[in-house]
Enzyme design. Sequence first.
Site, short mmCIF file in Angstrom:
data_model
loop_
_atom_site.label_atom_id
_atom_site.label_comp_id
_atom_site.label_asym_id
_atom_site.label_seq_id
_atom_site.Cartn_x
_atom_site.Cartn_y
_atom_site.Cartn_z
N HIS A 115 1.00 -1.24 0.11
CA HIS A 115 0.01 -0.04 -0.05
C HIS A 115 0.95 1.26 0.14
O HIS A 115 1.53 1.53 0.93
CB HIS A 115 -0.99 0.09 1.11
N ALA A 165 -11.61 0.62 5.70
CA ALA A 165 -10.50 0.12 5.00
C ALA A 165 -9.90 0.79 3.90
O ALA A 165 -10.19 2.06 3.57
CB ALA A 165 -11.12 -1.28 4.32
N HIS A 166 -9.07 0.21 3.15
CA HIS A 166 -8.18 1.07 2.15
C HIS A 166 -9.14 1.60 0.81
O HIS A 166 -10.14 0.82 0.58
CB HIS A 166 -7.14 0.32 1.62
N ASN A 167 -8.74 2.81 0.55
CA ASN A 167 -9.79 3.65 -0.54
C ASN A 167 -10.90 3.78 -0.25
O ASN A 167 -11.68 4.36 -1.22
CB ASN A 167 -9.65 2.55 -1.91
#
Length: 333
Positions: free
Chosen positions: A204, A245-247
């Site tokens: 990431h 979470a991511h994004n």
Amino acid sequence: MEFTAKQLAQILGGTVEGDPEALVTRFAKIEHGRPGSLSFYANPKYEEYVYTSKASVLLVNADFVPRQKVAPTMVRVQDAYTAVAELLKHVSESKRKYRRHRAFSTVLTCGISPKARLGRKVWVGDYVRIGARTRIGDCGIIHSNVTVGEDVVIGHHVIIYPGVVIYPKTVIGDNCILHAGCIIGSDGFGNAPQPDGTWEKIEHLGGVIIGNDVEIGSNTTVDRAEMENTIIGNGVRIDNLCQIAHNVVVGDNTVMAAQTGIAGSTEIGKNCILAGQVGVVGHLKIADNTVIGAQAGVTRSVRKSGTVILGSPAFDHDQFLRSYARFKQGGNE
């Protein structure tokens, strides 16, 4: 980073369809692709963006058959998702520098890097660590045992309570409150399945951007993005023990209660209310002013502003109440 399509194909074991000299210098999600960026297509949900993307290079599966003209140069690989994981790892390792390390106590005063910049009237407690090139605005309060990484930007009048960890390259606006133990900017849960049953970690390289007037509760985590940024809008209120979470994108003035979890790449609109223990699966879009009842499991996008949903899987509030009445009747027969 800087790669041509030809170099990407060599690194990832793929083939070029288009201009082998097409140059990319940054990553972008397929819907945000623009000249000079590299995107990938692996999820059928995003096929419409293949034909509208302005990215210079697009990673696709070897068996992908386009239904329309594709403008970006395509690099065909065995598995685009795994290829992105490999490329992110390649870029991450190329940036990593191995050098002699000296403990803070030997080279820094009070754990603050001499390359950090603190504004006026910033109060810093015991055992705080602030990394190089980090900038903190005026009148902040940083309590004990806080760790702030390198290249972080923190605005004015921010309160950070004990035990908070802020990873490098995070951006936090003015008048924010981070409660004890929250973690901002850790890796998202990104892993690509391999043919042998193992998992390939996806590096990431993105960040987290938090707007102004945001409050984040104790032991809540906000993961950094794979390529771009996880974004928390202005005025957002997040309770304790939540997982972003991511994004993920959370719109302005949205609130979420304890133990809510938002899976990767979901967009939550403005002025939404998510009650306790709500779960939202990934890659959804939740319209502005949506209300989601406690313990709801959201598995589909919400398109209409002002919708109220309940249940798991969640659906319209009025329909849920009618259905629940029938459930009770069935149970009494």
